[in-house]
Design a protein around this motif. Sequence first.
Motif, PDB file in Angstrom:
ATOM      1  N   VAL A  23       0.870  -1.174   0.000  1.00  0.00           N
ATOM      2  CA  VAL A  23       0.000   0.000   0.000  1.00  0.00           C
ATOM      3  C   VAL A  23       0.908   1.225   0.000  1.00  0.00           C
ATOM      4  O   VAL A  23       1.765   1.369   0.884  1.00  0.00           O
ATOM      5  CB  VAL A  23      -0.912   0.007   1.246  1.00  0.00           C
ATOM      6  N   VAL A  24       0.747   2.070  -1.002  1.00  0.00           N
ATOM      7  CA  VAL A  24       1.587   3.270  -1.119  1.00  0.00           C
ATOM      8  C   VAL A  24       0.804   4.445  -0.527  1.00  0.00           C
ATOM      9  O   VAL A  24      -0.199   4.874  -1.088  1.00  0.00           O
ATOM     10  CB  VAL A  24       1.934   3.553  -2.598  1.00  0.00           C
ATOM     11  N   GLY A  25       1.259   4.956   0.614  1.00  0.00           N
ATOM     12  CA  GLY A  25       0.560   6.060   1.278  1.00  0.00           C
ATOM     13  C   GLY A  25      -0.109   5.571   2.540  1.00  0.00           C
ATOM     14  O   GLY A  25      -0.890   4.615   2.508  1.00  0.00           O
ATOM     15  N   MET A  28      -5.526   7.965   5.809  1.00  0.00           N
ATOM     16  CA  MET A  28      -6.679   7.139   6.176  1.00  0.00           C
ATOM     17  C   MET A  28      -7.037   6.157   5.069  1.00  0.00           C
ATOM     18  O   MET A  28      -7.435   5.024   5.340  1.00  0.00           O
ATOM     19  CB  MET A  28      -7.886   8.034   6.522  1.00  0.00           C
ATOM     20  N   ALA A  29      -6.897   6.569   3.803  1.00  0.00           N
ATOM     21  CA  ALA A  29      -7.229   5.660   2.702  1.00  0.00           C
ATOM     22  C   ALA A  29      -6.282   4.466   2.717  1.00  0.00           C
ATOM     23  O   ALA A  29      -6.719   3.313   2.580  1.00  0.00           O
ATOM     24  CB  ALA A  29      -7.147   6.389   1.363  1.00  0.00           C
ATOM     25  N   GLY A  30      -4.984   4.719   2.891  1.00  0.00           N
ATOM     26  CA  GLY A  30      -4.014   3.636   2.892  1.00  0.00           C
ATOM     27  C   GLY A  30      -4.184   2.716   4.104  1.00  0.00           C
ATOM     28  O   GLY A  30      -4.146   1.487   3.980  1.00  0.00           O
ATOM     29  N   GLY A  55      -1.727  10.890   7.510  1.00  0.00           N
ATOM     30  CA  GLY A  55      -1.937  11.919   6.487  1.00  0.00           C
ATOM     31  C   GLY A  55      -2.620  13.147   7.071  1.00  0.00           C
ATOM     32  O   GLY A  55      -2.116  13.731   8.044  1.00  0.00           O
ATOM     33  N   SER A  56      -3.777  13.512   6.526  1.00  0.00           N
ATOM     34  CA  SER A  56      -4.471  14.733   6.951  1.00  0.00           C
ATOM     35  C   SER A  56      -5.136  14.604   8.313  1.00  0.00           C
ATOM     36  O   SER A  56      -5.717  15.566   8.803  1.00  0.00           O
ATOM     37  CB  SER A  56      -5.559  15.104   5.936  1.00  0.00           C
ATOM     38  N   VAL A  57      -5.082  13.428   8.905  1.00  0.00           N
ATOM     39  CA  VAL A  57      -5.650  13.254  10.251  1.00  0.00           C
ATOM     40  C   VAL A  57      -4.467  13.097  11.202  1.00  0.00           C
ATOM     41  O   VAL A  57      -3.984  11.993  11.446  1.00  0.00           O
ATOM     42  CB  VAL A  57      -6.600  12.033  10.301  1.00  0.00           C
ATOM     43  N   ALA A  58      -3.990  14.219  11.707  1.00  0.00           N
ATOM     44  CA  ALA A  58      -2.697  14.224  12.415  1.00  0.00           C
ATOM     45  C   ALA A  58      -2.805  15.048  13.697  1.00  0.00           C
ATOM     46  O   ALA A  58      -3.598  15.984  13.771  1.00  0.00           O
ATOM     47  CB  ALA A  58      -1.631  14.839  11.509  1.00  0.00           C
ATOM     48  N   ALA A  69      -4.359  18.501  14.122  1.00  0.00           N
ATOM     49  CA  ALA A  69      -3.689  19.465  13.247  1.00  0.00           C
ATOM     50  C   ALA A  69      -4.395  19.568  11.901  1.00  0.00           C
ATOM     51  O   ALA A  69      -4.214  20.524  11.164  1.00  0.00           O
ATOM     52  CB  ALA A  69      -2.239  19.041  13.031  1.00  0.00           C
ATOM     53  N   GLY A  70      -5.188  18.562  11.554  1.00  0.00           N
ATOM     54  CA  GLY A  70      -5.927  18.560  10.290  1.00  0.00           C
ATOM     55  C   GLY A  70      -7.391  18.302  10.562  1.00  0.00           C
ATOM     56  O   GLY A  70      -8.046  19.090  11.252  1.00  0.00           O
ATOM     57  N   ALA A  71      -7.928  17.183  10.050  1.00  0.00           N
ATOM     58  CA  ALA A  71      -9.351  16.875  10.234  1.00  0.00           C
ATOM     59  C   ALA A  71      -9.677  16.812  11.723  1.00  0.00           C
ATOM     60  O   ALA A  71      -8.926  16.243  12.509  1.00  0.00           O
ATOM     61  CB  ALA A  71      -9.679  15.551   9.562  1.00  0.00           C
TER      62      ALA A  71
HETATM   63  C1  LIG Z   1      -6.699  20.748   7.196  1.00  0.00           C
HETATM   64  C2  LIG Z   1      -7.690  19.666   6.870  1.00  0.00           C
HETATM   65  C3  LIG Z   1      -8.866  19.560   7.596  1.00  0.00           C
HETATM   66  C4  LIG Z   1      -9.793  18.570   7.287  1.00  0.00           C
HETATM   67  N1  LIG Z   1     -10.928  18.463   8.044  1.00  0.00           N
HETATM   68  C5  LIG Z   1     -11.780  17.442   7.824  1.00  0.00           C
HETATM   69  C6  LIG Z   1     -12.866  17.204   8.701  1.00  0.00           C
HETATM   70  O1  LIG Z   1     -13.028  17.915   9.717  1.00  0.00           O
HETATM   71  N2  LIG Z   1     -13.702  16.174   8.419  1.00  0.00           N
HETATM   72  C7  LIG Z   1     -13.501  15.338   7.342  1.00  0.00           C
HETATM   73  O2  LIG Z   1     -14.280  14.402   7.135  1.00  0.00           O
HETATM   74  N3  LIG Z   1     -12.452  15.524   6.514  1.00  0.00           N
HETATM   75  C8  LIG Z   1     -11.588  16.538   6.742  1.00  0.00           C
HETATM   76  N4  LIG Z   1     -10.510  16.713   5.925  1.00  0.00           N
HETATM   77  C9  LIG Z   1     -10.359  15.822   4.773  1.00  0.00           C
HETATM   78  C10 LIG Z   1      -9.871  14.436   5.163  1.00  0.00           C
HETATM   79  O3  LIG Z   1      -8.955  14.539   6.219  1.00  0.00           O
HETATM   80  C11 LIG Z   1      -9.203  13.831   3.942  1.00  0.00           C
HETATM   81  O4  LIG Z   1     -10.132  13.790   2.855  1.00  0.00           O
HETATM   82  C12 LIG Z   1      -8.684  12.410   4.186  1.00  0.00           C
HETATM   83  O5  LIG Z   1      -8.029  12.292   5.420  1.00  0.00           O
HETATM   84  C13 LIG Z   1      -7.744  12.071   3.026  1.00  0.00           C
HETATM   85  O6  LIG Z   1      -7.153  10.819   3.231  1.00  0.00           O
HETATM   86  P1  LIG Z   1      -6.192  10.211   2.122  1.00  0.00           P
HETATM   87  O7  LIG Z   1      -5.627   8.987   2.701  1.00  0.00           O
HETATM   88  O8  LIG Z   1      -6.911  10.129   0.823  1.00  0.00           O
HETATM   89  O9  LIG Z   1      -5.076  11.320   1.879  1.00  0.00           O
HETATM   90  P2  LIG Z   1      -3.933  11.865   2.834  1.00  0.00           P
HETATM   91  O10 LIG Z   1      -4.418  12.028   4.209  1.00  0.00           O
HETATM   92  O11 LIG Z   1      -3.402  13.063   2.115  1.00  0.00           O
HETATM   93  O12 LIG Z   1      -2.850  10.702   2.837  1.00  0.00           O
HETATM   94  C14 LIG Z   1      -2.001  10.456   1.746  1.00  0.00           C
HETATM   95  C15 LIG Z   1      -0.688   9.959   2.309  1.00  0.00           C
HETATM   96  O13 LIG Z   1       0.171   9.589   1.230  1.00  0.00           O
HETATM   97  C16 LIG Z   1       1.487   9.949   1.591  1.00  0.00           C
HETATM   98  N5  LIG Z   1       2.304  10.008   0.374  1.00  0.00           N
HETATM   99  C17 LIG Z   1       2.311  10.968  -0.600  1.00  0.00           C
HETATM  100  N6  LIG Z   1       3.208  10.656  -1.553  1.00  0.00           N
HETATM  101  C18 LIG Z   1       3.759   9.470  -1.195  1.00  0.00           C
HETATM  102  C19 LIG Z   1       4.740   8.617  -1.789  1.00  0.00           C
HETATM  103  N7  LIG Z   1       5.333   8.932  -2.949  1.00  0.00           N
HETATM  104  N8  LIG Z   1       5.072   7.479  -1.135  1.00  0.00           N
HETATM  105  C20 LIG Z   1       4.485   7.129   0.033  1.00  0.00           C
HETATM  106  N9  LIG Z   1       3.556   7.914   0.637  1.00  0.00           N
HETATM  107  C21 LIG Z   1       3.186   9.049   0.022  1.00  0.00           C
HETATM  108  C22 LIG Z   1       1.317  11.265   2.293  1.00  0.00           C
HETATM  109  O14 LIG Z   1       2.455  11.584   3.095  1.00  0.00           O
HETATM  110  C23 LIG Z   1       0.052  11.019   3.107  1.00  0.00           C
HETATM  111  O15 LIG Z   1       0.330  10.538   4.394  1.00  0.00           O
HETATM  112  C24 LIG Z   1      -9.547  17.676   6.214  1.00  0.00           C
HETATM  113  C25 LIG Z   1      -8.355  17.761   5.489  1.00  0.00           C
HETATM  114  C26 LIG Z   1      -7.434  18.734   5.814  1.00  0.00           C
HETATM  115  C27 LIG Z   1      -6.144  18.818   5.042  1.00  0.00           C
END
Ligand SMILES: Cc1cc2nc3c(=O)[nH]c(=O)nc-3n(C[C@H](O)[C@H](O)[C@H](O)COP(=O)(O)OP(=O)(O)OC[C@H]3O[C@@H](n4cnc5c(N)ncnc54)[C@H](O)[C@@H]3O)c2cc1C
Length: 486
Positions: A23-25, A28-30, A55-58, A69-71
């Motif tokens: 799983v790359v990443g 929360m999705a990863g 990721g964005s849940v930190a 710090a994020g969600a």
């Molecule tokens: C400031 C903020 C506030 C938010 N508030 C809310 C909220 O209150 N309620 C809600 O429902 N949603 C909220 N969201 C949205 C929600 O948090 C995101 O939609 C969700 O967490 C995204 O998850 P993700 O796994 O898709 O992406 P991400 O959380 O972005 O995770 C992707 C991961 O991939 C990693 N990555 C990137 N490139 C590489 C690579 N080349 N190799 C390995 N790893 C890599 C990154 O470091 C990161 O950890 C918020 C988002 C933000 C930024």
Amino acid sequence: MSRGSQSSRAGKSTTTTPASVVVVGGGMAGLCSARELAAAGLAVTVLEASPDFGGSVAPHSLAGLTLDAGAESFSTRADTVPALARELGLGDRIRTPNPAGAWLQLPAPDGGRMAAPLPISGVLGIPADVRDPDITRLIGRAASVRAALDRALPLGSLLNQSELSLGAVVRARMGSEVLTRLVAPVVGGVLSADPDDLDVDSAVPGLRAAMRRHGSLGAAVGAMRQAAPAGSTVAGLDGGMHQLPAALVDVLKRDGANLLASEPVRTLTRRPDGWTVVTDSRTLEADAVIVAVDGPTAVDLLSPTLPQLARDRPEVVPDVALVSLVVDVPQLDAAPRGTGVLVGEGTPGVRAKALTHATAKWPWLADKAGPGNHVVRLSYGRASDTTAQVADDALFSAALHDASLLLDVRIGQADVVDWDVVRWNNALPHATIGHRDRIARVRAATADERGLEVVGAWLAGTGLVSVIDNARDRASALARRLLDAY
Ligand SMILES: Cc1cc2nc3c(=O)[nH]c(=O)nc-3n(C[C@H](O)[C@H](O)[C@H](O)COP(=O)(O)OP(=O)(O)OC[C@H]3O[C@@H](n4cnc5c(N)ncnc54)[C@H](O)[C@@H]3O)c2cc1C
């Protein structure tokens, strides 16, 4: 799909080695994908670029408090997050926020500023009843008369356009004052987006159909609001949302998954029987991969294998900077602006686009912070404003100034117990116009790759509900395919 292929984790292949998935990443999705795979008995390795998972849940720490710090909340439109929290032993920490709700801060007709509670009858700031005196007070009488035409005018051909923005729908039906003074502040504050950029079907799924059924925008959002579950539309966790990925990491480790942080994946190469995954320090061979990173990175990693993805590489979205302040200001005990403030563009003297009064929103946090202490979080990053790019010290000064104006309580340097700036780069992807067609093309391009799934907010939609549901569905489909191949 090969059975028991070599992986750096599993060693030499044997007929009993479970299929391996990288799983790359590790957002929360990863993590949710990894959980499905591990539960199905597959050998899972998660590679995360940053030093921490989630990721964005930190989390971040200020004045001895561990804060999000994020969600910081999740939508209650589905049981997705509560179900996951219960599975992870966090179910008893679910809390609804203070029902007081947020306020709007807008430019006033006399060139100054005006503040009022945000009417809560609609969807994303779109009012159900524009004759509501609270709405008229915010948009003015003339705009209210214009907006009322929504109930009288036929829908015409508006909804027949295949590519339609949320802004275009609101402007056409209710006029530009409703758009700029009600909808744009909410969409900007909640989704960090401009309604003119957002695909209407992704921003408010079902709105077109509801408008056709009910004959107007106002009636449609009124009906959607009534159909939604009673009570708060969002909830959080006592102790913060960052506990969710932390608990996932614990469960994954317990189930034998291999979690590697500070391992950015540089290349992904398809082999006849699987994939080769390369980071700076290792090369892994896997039967399958799940790509769970942001959209531009996902397309860059997959384009060598699937060049047709390049045309749908999403644009990098503007950065968001969040300034968190812990202040000792007892006047804030009265929560003068409810749970926070959404700021209309062009409000004189204010550069923040939103402020969350976290200790007013979450009683558990107020208890932790103690009497007179408050946590306030301001967000910067309007497309039209460069404040998000300035250095931390300058952002801190801007935040003190804006917090004082928005909360109508003077907050000086001497009141600040601690502060922090968190910058989110390309973390809030927007479902821009044509989003559905783009997603369909990406899904079509990856459909023939039996050992590949692509998940994450750029495809599923921003927000924890969409991201988690999608990741779990896609990962369990991949697990079934791998197990069937045995
Ligand atoms: C400031 C903020 C506030 C938010 N508030 C809310 C909220 O209150 N309620 C809600 O429902 N949603 C909220 N969201 C949205 C929600 O948090 C995101 O939609 C969700 O967490 C995204 O998850 P993700 O796994 O898709 O992406 P991400 O959380 O972005 O995770 C992707 C991961 O991939 C990693 N990555 C990137 N490139 C590489 C690579 N080349 N190799 C390995 N790893 C890599 C990154 O470091 C990161 O950890 C918020 C988002 C933000 C930024």
